[in-house]
Design an enzyme around this catalytic site. Sequence first.
Site, PDB file in Angstrom:
ATOM      1  N   ARG A 194       1.063  -1.261  -0.308  1.00  0.00           N
ATOM      2  CA  ARG A 194       0.108  -0.079  -0.156  1.00  0.00           C
ATOM      3  C   ARG A 194       0.982   1.138  -0.138  1.00  0.00           C
ATOM      4  O   ARG A 194       1.768   1.300   0.826  1.00  0.00           O
ATOM      5  CB  ARG A 194      -0.803  -0.016   1.075  1.00  0.00           C
ATOM      6  N   HIS A 233      -3.023  10.910   0.816  1.00  0.00           N
ATOM      7  CA  HIS A 233      -2.548  10.758   2.314  1.00  0.00           C
ATOM      8  C   HIS A 233      -1.843  12.040   2.668  1.00  0.00           C
ATOM      9  O   HIS A 233      -0.771  12.092   2.959  1.00  0.00           O
ATOM     10  CB  HIS A 233      -1.611   9.408   2.225  1.00  0.00           C
ATOM     11  N   GLU A 240      -7.197   8.442   6.618  1.00  0.00           N
ATOM     12  CA  GLU A 240      -7.708   9.096   7.811  1.00  0.00           C
ATOM     13  C   GLU A 240      -7.929  10.454   7.758  1.00  0.00           C
ATOM     14  O   GLU A 240      -7.476  11.350   8.244  1.00  0.00           O
ATOM     15  CB  GLU A 240      -6.379   8.966   8.732  1.00  0.00           C
ATOM     16  N   ASN A 260      -7.056   1.500   9.934  1.00  0.00           N
ATOM     17  CA  ASN A 260      -5.719   1.721  10.622  1.00  0.00           C
ATOM     18  C   ASN A 260      -5.915   1.482  12.013  1.00  0.00           C
ATOM     19  O   ASN A 260      -6.478   2.586  12.697  1.00  0.00           O
ATOM     20  CB  ASN A 260      -5.266   3.129  10.116  1.00  0.00           C
ATOM     21  N   TYR A 263      -4.108   1.052  15.864  1.00  0.00           N
ATOM     22  CA  TYR A 263      -2.961   1.187  16.602  1.00  0.00           C
ATOM     23  C   TYR A 263      -3.365   0.933  18.178  1.00  0.00           C
ATOM     24  O   TYR A 263      -2.605   0.391  18.643  1.00  0.00           O
ATOM     25  CB  TYR A 263      -2.420   2.595  16.644  1.00  0.00           C
ATOM     26  N   GLU A 301      -3.301  -0.182   7.951  1.00  0.00           N
ATOM     27  CA  GLU A 301      -2.127  -0.028   8.832  1.00  0.00           C
ATOM     28  C   GLU A 301      -2.340  -0.770  10.250  1.00  0.00           C
ATOM     29  O   GLU A 301      -3.407  -0.664  10.815  1.00  0.00           O
ATOM     30  CB  GLU A 301      -2.121   1.429   9.206  1.00  0.00           C
TER      31      GLU A 301
HETATM   32  C1  BGP Z   1      -1.346   7.033  10.867  1.00  0.00           C
HETATM   33  C2  BGP Z   1      -0.833   7.684   9.472  1.00  0.00           C
HETATM   34  C3  BGP Z   1       0.353   7.248   8.948  1.00  0.00           C
HETATM   35  C4  BGP Z   1       1.381   7.074  10.193  1.00  0.00           C
HETATM   36  C5  BGP Z   1       0.914   6.352  11.386  1.00  0.00           C
HETATM   37  C6  BGP Z   1       1.793   6.420  12.614  1.00  0.00           C
HETATM   38  O1  BGP Z   1      -1.982   7.975  11.516  1.00  0.00           O
HETATM   39  O2  BGP Z   1      -1.988   7.401   8.483  1.00  0.00           O
HETATM   40  O3  BGP Z   1       0.746   8.186   8.307  1.00  0.00           O
HETATM   41  O4  BGP Z   1       2.243   8.135  10.287  1.00  0.00           O
HETATM   42  O5  BGP Z   1      -0.330   6.867  11.696  1.00  0.00           O
HETATM   43  O6  BGP Z   1       1.549   7.558  13.300  1.00  0.00           O
HETATM   44  P1  BGP Z   1       2.908   8.285  13.887  1.00  0.00           P
HETATM   45  O7  BGP Z   1       3.753   8.505  12.773  1.00  0.00           O
HETATM   46  O8  BGP Z   1       2.423   9.632  14.437  1.00  0.00           O
HETATM   47  O9  BGP Z   1       3.614   7.508  14.785  1.00  0.00           O
END
Ligand code: BGP
Length: 477
Positions: free
Chosen positions: A80, A124, A170, A299, A301, A378
């Site tokens: 991607r 992006h 995002e 995405n 985290y 992500e």
């Molecule tokens: C998401 C974005 C990415 C990447 C990732 C990690 O929000 O789509 O581009 O940056 O997060 O975030 P960070 O780099 O702030 O740790």
Amino acid sequence: MQHRQLKDFPDGFLWGAASAAYQVEGAWNADGKGESVWDVFTREPGRTFKGSNGEVAVDHYHRYAEDVALMAEMGMKAYRFSVSWPRIFPDGRGTPNEAGLAFYDRLIDALLANGIEPVLTLYHWDLPQALQAEYGGWEDRRIIADFAHYCVTLFQRFGGKVKYWVSLNEQNYNLTNAYQLGTHPPAVQDRKRFFCANHHAFLANATMIAAFRQHVPQGQIGPSFAYSPAYPASSAPADMLAFENAEEFTNYWWLDTYCFGRYPQAALAHLQAAGEAPDILPGDEAILRNGRPDFIGVNYYQTLTFTENSLDGVTMQRINTTGQKGTTPASGVPGLYKTAPNPNLTTTNWDWSIDPTGLRIGLRRLASRYALPLMITENGLGEFDQLEHGKVHDSYRIDYLRSHLHACREAITDGVDLIGYCAWSFTDILSWLNGYQKRYGFVYIDRDETDAKTLQRIPKDSFYWYQGVIANNGADV
Ligand code: BGP
């Protein structure tokens, strides 16, 4: 729900990794590329960690062949990446820059020659600066036609060889930073303007998806959403209500609009009463309803935990961009919700909770509510990595990825239609606000904030681990 036996990942599962143009390409003014809002913003003092920017980034623009060779060595099935709008239209619109299109042709052809499925993100965050200057970018309805023109140019050029497309990356996170926190360009803090710009982004997204149906009828398209499933801090009704508020305002505001073509009711009523609601014109709802995606890009985290927030309570706060653990304050919207620590979870050095079960919960919520296939676009761990004697022993990253892949397998067993998993990221890259010290890649890049160094690519331990995962289609996670 506990399973005696987990289902396998499906055949053809898209094992991948992800990146974004501004974070990897560099070559910020090469071959006719115009400026993006990030090229301008990062030059302003104090905007990013140690003033880091993507002028060189990891020089993927010139080293893409080496990077694709490493992807092939790893056995990756999907990559991607995003296209830089100002590389195609230096002024945002008009006649396309052939050299820009040719770069993505070379990249896509190299991927296909190695059996790697390209997953192309249309946007992006690197808006052409010309459109920001001319009419304020997302704040003006002219963006809808300009974005459609840019997207149709890519559909016509690449539609024959790219099957999977991501519309907006995002929108929720980028515009929240851009118009509420003031931490992404154009660095505004105004809720009315935020909801207005966000409404235009929805209209642009839906308009472009309608055009996609004409130009790429065999393709699949969906947004990538920054999804932090919400938890209540306790079972107290006030916390449950705060949790419901957070779900509507931080998740369903976007996901319902993408998938159902309408805003969630309680949140809309609240904004209308507060004078912050977007102006919804006749015809807008029909446009939104016509833009249902084929899949939802997720995405993921972390989860976020919420508690009640009084009318004179805390406001939205900036994220931790230093990696100093424990420095993130509570953040919220007065009268609606604020974040609370979750004592059941550990966190990264940037205070992001580590919660693989939250991924399973989130995937199930989305699958049940929207009945669409899901693609993880992500997921990854940003950490300080140490290069020692030419190696990076990132066992903490392997643990993170393995536990999240296990959660994916549990979700698949729960009935979720998960079509792919793109780890963030393939190589180390520029983190928008955190410089180069917050590393995510399977491949270490020899550079830091102040020195581009050799830019040498060095596979980490996680590279070889993921190679094994892909080789046996995730049977061991
Ligand atoms: C998401 C974005 C990415 C990447 C990732 C990690 O929000 O789509 O581009 O940056 O997060 O975030 P960070 O780099 O702030 O740790």
